[in-house]
Design a protein around this motif. Structure first.
Motif, PDB file in Angstrom:
ATOM      1  N   PHE A   1       0.952  -1.235  -0.101  1.00 38.67           N
ATOM      2  CA  PHE A   1       0.243   0.068  -0.032  1.00 38.67           C
ATOM      3  C   PHE A   1       0.969   1.104   0.120  1.00 38.67           C
ATOM      4  O   PHE A   1       0.594   2.118  -0.716  1.00 38.67           O
ATOM      5  CB  PHE A   1      -1.036   0.129   1.041  1.00 38.67           C
ATOM      6  N   CYS A   2       2.010   1.244   0.907  1.00 39.94           N
ATOM      7  CA  CYS A   2       2.843   2.378   0.826  1.00 39.94           C
ATOM      8  C   CYS A   2       3.536   2.728  -0.383  1.00 39.94           C
ATOM      9  O   CYS A   2       3.593   3.588  -0.897  1.00 39.94           O
ATOM     10  CB  CYS A   2       3.712   2.287   2.140  1.00 39.94           C
ATOM     11  N   LYS A   3       3.794   1.689  -1.171  1.00 39.25           N
ATOM     12  CA  LYS A   3       4.656   1.748  -2.412  1.00 39.25           C
ATOM     13  C   LYS A   3       3.511   2.161  -3.573  1.00 39.25           C
ATOM     14  O   LYS A   3       3.990   3.027  -4.200  1.00 39.25           O
ATOM     15  CB  LYS A   3       5.161   0.497  -2.744  1.00 39.25           C
ATOM     16  N   ASP A   4       2.381   1.612  -3.423  1.00 39.54           N
ATOM     17  CA  ASP A   4       1.357   2.248  -4.404  1.00 39.54           C
ATOM     18  C   ASP A   4       1.287   3.946  -4.159  1.00 39.54           C
ATOM     19  O   ASP A   4       0.856   4.638  -5.132  1.00 39.54           O
ATOM     20  CB  ASP A   4      -0.025   1.662  -4.106  1.00 39.54           C
ATOM     21  N   GLN A   5       1.505   4.336  -2.900  1.00 38.66           N
ATOM     22  CA  GLN A   5       1.539   5.693  -2.686  1.00 38.66           C
ATOM     23  C   GLN A   5       2.605   6.609  -3.031  1.00 38.66           C
ATOM     24  O   GLN A   5       2.871   7.850  -2.585  1.00 38.66           O
ATOM     25  CB  GLN A   5       1.054   6.120  -1.269  1.00 38.66           C
ATOM     26  N   GLY A   6       3.664   5.719  -3.638  1.00 40.23           N
ATOM     27  CA  GLY A   6       4.743   6.463  -3.800  1.00 40.23           C
ATOM     28  C   GLY A   6       5.868   6.637  -2.567  1.00 40.23           C
ATOM     29  O   GLY A   6       6.817   7.353  -2.987  1.00 40.23           O
ATOM     30  N   GLY A   7       5.748   5.686  -1.782  1.00 33.63           N
ATOM     31  CA  GLY A   7       6.593   5.750  -0.625  1.00 33.63           C
ATOM     32  C   GLY A   7       6.797   4.467  -0.148  1.00 33.63           C
ATOM     33  O   GLY A   7       7.200   3.441  -0.939  1.00 33.63           O
ATOM     34  N   ASN A   8       7.124   4.041   1.311  1.00 34.85           N
ATOM     35  CA  ASN A   8       7.318   2.798   1.816  1.00 34.85           C
ATOM     36  C   ASN A   8       7.010   2.876   3.561  1.00 34.85           C
ATOM     37  O   ASN A   8       6.573   3.964   3.874  1.00 34.85           O
ATOM     38  CB  ASN A   8       8.883   2.534   1.601  1.00 34.85           C
ATOM     39  N   LEU A   9       6.985   1.728   4.114  1.00 26.69           N
ATOM     40  CA  LEU A   9       6.696   1.730   5.381  1.00 26.69           C
ATOM     41  C   LEU A   9       7.756   2.580   6.057  1.00 26.69           C
ATOM     42  O   LEU A   9       9.006   2.451   5.757  1.00 26.69           O
ATOM     43  CB  LEU A   9       6.781   0.210   6.136  1.00 26.69           C
ATOM     44  N   VAL A  10       7.483   3.325   7.179  1.00 26.45           N
ATOM     45  CA  VAL A  10       8.266   4.256   7.853  1.00 26.45           C
ATOM     46  C   VAL A  10       9.586   3.628   8.271  1.00 26.45           C
ATOM     47  O   VAL A  10       9.658   2.415   8.757  1.00 26.45           O
ATOM     48  CB  VAL A  10       7.506   5.112   8.788  1.00 26.45           C
TER      49      VAL A  10
END
Length: 216
Positions: free
Chosen positions: A119-128
């Protein structure tokens, strides 16, 4: 007859009647006078010694007071410098956190750890990823529920790594954690059940469905 009486009268007169010889001196009186003079000298010496002693104590008090004030000033300066340094570092960290290159956001849905990372990758990021105490405190203040973070030992048991493959350095575990209970707790959350402000990490089964916090 008259001549005999005159001779007898002269012979009867005391021989020392008109003799005025020197009177002998009392030895005890002389000794007492010497003792009195000695006591006076001792008293004067003690008085002078006491005066110098009082002066020395006053000078010592003045010196110690000055040293105490100087020490307090030094301690205050050191504390102020340490506080300024901490404020400066925290300010820079917060600036980085709120800059355009680094933003945090919470998921609205509960997912397992793998799906949360996707999910985080789909938002252009990663888990914190949390590397400093300042970050840990700040991120902990953002959440009021348990959330996945980007830390796990899924690849090798006991070897915790972040999602960018960097090793774990600073640790903020709940006291007694991690436990790897049932040999099945490989993913890490910020726990809502910790009573401490920032010592709140816990390892849980990666299959549990909870919310996550992402960064990008």
């Amino acid at each position: 007859m008259d001549m005999d009486l005159g001779v007898i009268y002269e012979n009867m007169e005391p021989k020392n009647r008109n003799t005025a010889g020197p009177q002998s001196q009392n030895p005890y009186e002389a000794q007492n006078r010497k003792r009195s003079r000695g006591l006076v000298v001792i008293t004067v010496c003690l008085g002078i010694f006491c005066v110098f002693l009082v002066l020395a104590l006053l000078l010592l008090c003045v010196f110690l007071t000055g040293e105490r004030d100087q020490l307090q000033q030094n301690i205050t300066s050191v504390k102020e410098h340490e506080l300024e340094t901490k404020v400066y570092n925290l300010t820079n960290t917060l600036k980085e956190m709120f800059s355009g290159s680094l933003r945090y956001f919470l998921s609205s849905e509960e997912k397992n750890w793998t799906d949360s990372r996707r999910f985080c990758k789909d938002q252009g990021g990663n888990l914190v990823i949390i590397k400093t105490e300042e970050e840990q405190r700040f991120i902990s203040s953002l959440v009021d529920v348990s959330v996945w973070i980007g830390l796990s030992d899924t690849e090798e048991e006991g070897n915790m790594k972040w999602v960018d493959n960097t090793p774990l350095t600073n640790r903020f575990w709940i006291p007694g954690e991690p436990t790897n209970q049932g040999n099945n707790e490989d993913c890490v959350v910020i726990s809502e059940f910790s009573k401490k402000t920032f010592m709140n990490w816990n390892d849980l089964p990666c299959s549990w469905k909870i919310k996550c916090i992402c960064e990008k």
